[in-house]
Design an enzyme around this catalytic site. Structure first.
Site, PDB file in Angstrom:
ATOM      1  N   HIS A 221       0.811  -1.216   0.000  1.00 48.56           N
ATOM      2  CA  HIS A 221       0.000   0.000   0.000  1.00 48.56           C
ATOM      3  C   HIS A 221       0.842   1.261   0.000  1.00 48.56           C
ATOM      4  O   HIS A 221       0.316   2.362  -0.092  1.00 48.56           O
ATOM      5  CB  HIS A 221      -0.922   0.035   1.219  1.00 48.56           C
ATOM      6  CG  HIS A 221      -0.186   0.318   2.498  1.00 48.56           C
ATOM      7  ND1 HIS A 221       0.474  -0.648   3.180  1.00 48.56           N
ATOM      8  CD2 HIS A 221       0.016   1.474   3.177  1.00 48.56           C
ATOM      9  CE1 HIS A 221       1.051  -0.096   4.252  1.00 48.56           C
ATOM     10  NE2 HIS A 221       0.787   1.186   4.265  1.00 48.56           N
TER      11      HIS A 221
HETATM   12  C1  UD1 Z   1      -1.951   5.597   5.717  1.00 53.15           C
HETATM   13  C2  UD1 Z   1      -0.621   6.031   6.337  1.00 53.15           C
HETATM   14  C3  UD1 Z   1       0.386   4.898   6.231  1.00 53.15           C
HETATM   15  C4  UD1 Z   1      -0.168   3.630   6.820  1.00 53.15           C
HETATM   16  C5  UD1 Z   1      -1.482   3.306   6.125  1.00 53.15           C
HETATM   17  C6  UD1 Z   1      -2.132   2.057   6.616  1.00 53.15           C
HETATM   18  C7  UD1 Z   1      -0.069   8.405   6.133  1.00 53.15           C
HETATM   19  C8  UD1 Z   1       0.828   9.372   5.459  1.00 53.15           C
HETATM   20  N1  UD1 Z   1      -0.054   7.170   5.629  1.00 53.15           N
HETATM   21  O1  UD1 Z   1      -1.734   5.359   4.338  1.00 53.15           O
HETATM   22  O2  UD1 Z   1       1.557   5.254   6.934  1.00 53.15           O
HETATM   23  O3  UD1 Z   1       0.760   2.593   6.641  1.00 53.15           O
HETATM   24  O4  UD1 Z   1      -2.372   4.407   6.343  1.00 53.15           O
HETATM   25  O5  UD1 Z   1      -3.274   1.786   5.872  1.00 53.15           O
HETATM   26  O6  UD1 Z   1      -0.753   8.765   7.067  1.00 53.15           O
HETATM   27  N2  UD1 Z   1      -9.078   5.147   1.511  1.00 53.15           N
HETATM   28  C9  UD1 Z   1     -10.271   4.477   1.502  1.00 53.15           C
HETATM   29  N3  UD1 Z   1     -10.896   4.281   2.689  1.00 53.15           N
HETATM   30  C10 UD1 Z   1     -10.381   4.702   3.880  1.00 53.15           C
HETATM   31  C11 UD1 Z   1      -9.176   5.394   3.867  1.00 53.15           C
HETATM   32  C12 UD1 Z   1      -8.518   5.597   2.672  1.00 53.15           C
HETATM   33  O7  UD1 Z   1     -10.776   4.077   0.474  1.00 53.15           O
HETATM   34  O8  UD1 Z   1     -11.010   4.455   4.932  1.00 53.15           O
HETATM   35  C13 UD1 Z   1      -8.372   5.346   0.213  1.00 53.15           C
HETATM   36  C14 UD1 Z   1      -8.615   6.718  -0.358  1.00 53.15           C
HETATM   37  O9  UD1 Z   1      -8.638   6.597  -1.734  1.00 53.15           O
HETATM   38  C15 UD1 Z   1      -7.388   7.486   0.062  1.00 53.15           C
HETATM   39  C16 UD1 Z   1      -6.309   6.403   0.010  1.00 53.15           C
HETATM   40  O10 UD1 Z   1      -6.981   5.217   0.437  1.00 53.15           O
HETATM   41  O11 UD1 Z   1      -7.130   8.571  -0.754  1.00 53.15           O
HETATM   42  C17 UD1 Z   1      -5.139   6.643   0.888  1.00 53.15           C
HETATM   43  O12 UD1 Z   1      -5.552   6.856   2.256  1.00 53.15           O
HETATM   44  P1  UD1 Z   1      -4.625   7.686   3.249  1.00 53.15           P
HETATM   45  O13 UD1 Z   1      -5.224   7.729   4.598  1.00 53.15           O
HETATM   46  O14 UD1 Z   1      -4.259   8.977   2.636  1.00 53.15           O
HETATM   47  O15 UD1 Z   1      -3.268   6.871   3.266  1.00 53.15           O
HETATM   48  P2  UD1 Z   1      -2.953   5.300   3.323  1.00 53.15           P
HETATM   49  O16 UD1 Z   1      -2.392   4.875   2.017  1.00 53.15           O
HETATM   50  O17 UD1 Z   1      -4.085   4.519   3.892  1.00 53.15           O
END
Ligand code: UD1
Length: 375
Positions: A221
């Protein structure tokens, strides 16, 4: 009767939830601690959030900031503003905050830390001092900034203490306490064995067979691995090659799922499943032949379980998982990954289990004892 102390515990994203579970439980045992649990809403999908609260029996958050997704600046700014409003409300109602506890390295961690710093509120950082020395990694930025804003820094391994001292953080702020994520793992291993049906769901009931079939788990991820077509394509192709040797179960993070679908990447041969809850993932990991991952926490969990782990990155902020544990850095090059897989499958270089110091299920107890002395 000691004076009431008001403590806010913050969690925002999936890897935070298993860290706050034992902490909240221990903090609750102190009668004069008045606790507030804040969920920033960085992760909001049921499968990335609610299931962890339910399975790990974390109380429903008192406040949910519901910030949702966005780019780094947007997400960090939204959390900063909304968490600051929470702190302000506490001050206005003459219930000022004595300590805010943040965990890990996600955007929620640094944003809430910054809100506290600007108001002169003490911060405790759980999982302090880890360093990949890769400043292009958003988590590294979050880790360094949060550590320098904190007055109580709780480390999971020796390297954390060393890194903080090298950065000039005074020794009296630093406490080597062990790993709260492993507190949760040890508390739930048997529960997962009893409650999880994931192995049966994935492999069916095998007639006449009493042992679980061999399988590998993959998780990906990290932005550097999944955001660009070329890199993601190469890694998926590699997993397809691995699946010719051993079945690969691939629980898909929404970020990766979105990219695979946007870029129309072929995943034939790999067993793709939805993100798993805590107990199912723990049960799956405990029975896996090997794990391929770019996660931080999984490097630690596989070390605690003694399951071989290949980390698909060029660095790790958790070196103890290599020196004492089962982890090997293989990078993202196909040849190196396949070589690592072959080594594990041939048992030629599998490492002995050795659980790092203080990864013993008591880290949260140590943390709470130190908090008691310091606020
Ligand atoms: C975040 C953390 C990362 C951690 C990971 C675990 C930061 C910078 N990154 O990354 O360190 O290892 O969480 O999962 O804080 N999304 C969904 N549903 C959700 C949340 C996110 O669909 O409930 C999708 C969205 O498209 C979003 C993308 O995932 O834009 C990324 O989510 P985000 O919270 O920005 O970062 P992670 O990649 O989850």
């Amino acid at each position: 009767m000691p004076v009431k102390k008001r403590i806010i515990v913050v969690a925002g994203a999936r890897p935070n939830f298993m860290k706050i579970a034992p902490l909240f439980k221990e903090l609750k045992k102190v009668p004069h601690f008045e606790l507030t649990l804040v969920h920033t809403g960085q992760h909001y999908d049921e499968k990335l959030s609610k299931v962890f609260f339910d399975e790990l029996k974390i109380p429903k958050p008192d406040i949910n900031l519901e910030v949702g997704s966005g780019n780094h600046a947007q997400q960090t700014a939204a959390i900063l503003e909304k968490f600051d409003a929470v702190l302000e409300k506490c001050e206005q109602s003459k219930k000022s905050t004595d300590l805010v506890v943040v965990v890990g390295d996600v955007n929620s961690t640094v944003a809430c830390g910054l809100a506290c710093t600007k108001r002169g509120i003490k911060i405790a950082h759980v999982e302090a001092g880890l360093r990949s020395f890769d400043w292009s990694m958003p988590e590294e930025v979050n880790r360094v900034l949060t550590d320098h804003m904190s007055v109580l820094l709780f480390c999971t391994e020796d390297s954390g203490v060393e890194n903080l001292l090298n950065e000039g953080i005074p020794l009296k702020r630093i406490h080597f306490v062990g790993n709260v994520m492993i507190d949760t793992l040890l508390a739930n291993k048997k529960i997962a064995q009893t409650k999880s049906t994931i192995i049966k769901e994935l492999f069916g009931i095998q007639k006449g067979k009493t042992t679980t079939p061999k399988f590998a788990i993959a998780t990906l991820h990290r932005a550097s691995n999944v955001d660009e077509r070329e890199q993601l394509n190469e890694l998926i192709k590699t997993l397809q090659k691995v699946s010719e040797k051993i079945p690969v179960i691939f629980p898909l993070h929404p970020r990766t799922a979105k990219k695979i679908s946007e870029l129309k990447i072929d995943t034939d041969g790999i067993k793709i499943i939805e993100p798993l809850g805590y107990l199912d993932f723990l049960q799956l990991m405990s029975n896996a032949t090997l794990v391929l991952t770019d996660s931080g926490g999984i490097q630690e969990e596989t070390t605690a379980l003694g399951i071989p782990c290949l980390t698909l990155r060029n660095n790790t902020e958790r070196p103890i998982t290599i020196t004492n544990g089962t982890n090997k850095l293989v990078g993202t090059d196909q040849k190196a990954i396949i070589k690592g897989v072959d080594e594990v499958l041939n048992h030629s270089k599998n490492k002995q289990k050795s659980r790092p110091k203080f990864w013993d299920g008591k880290a949260a107890e140590r943390i709470v004892r130190i908090i008691l002395k310091n606020i």
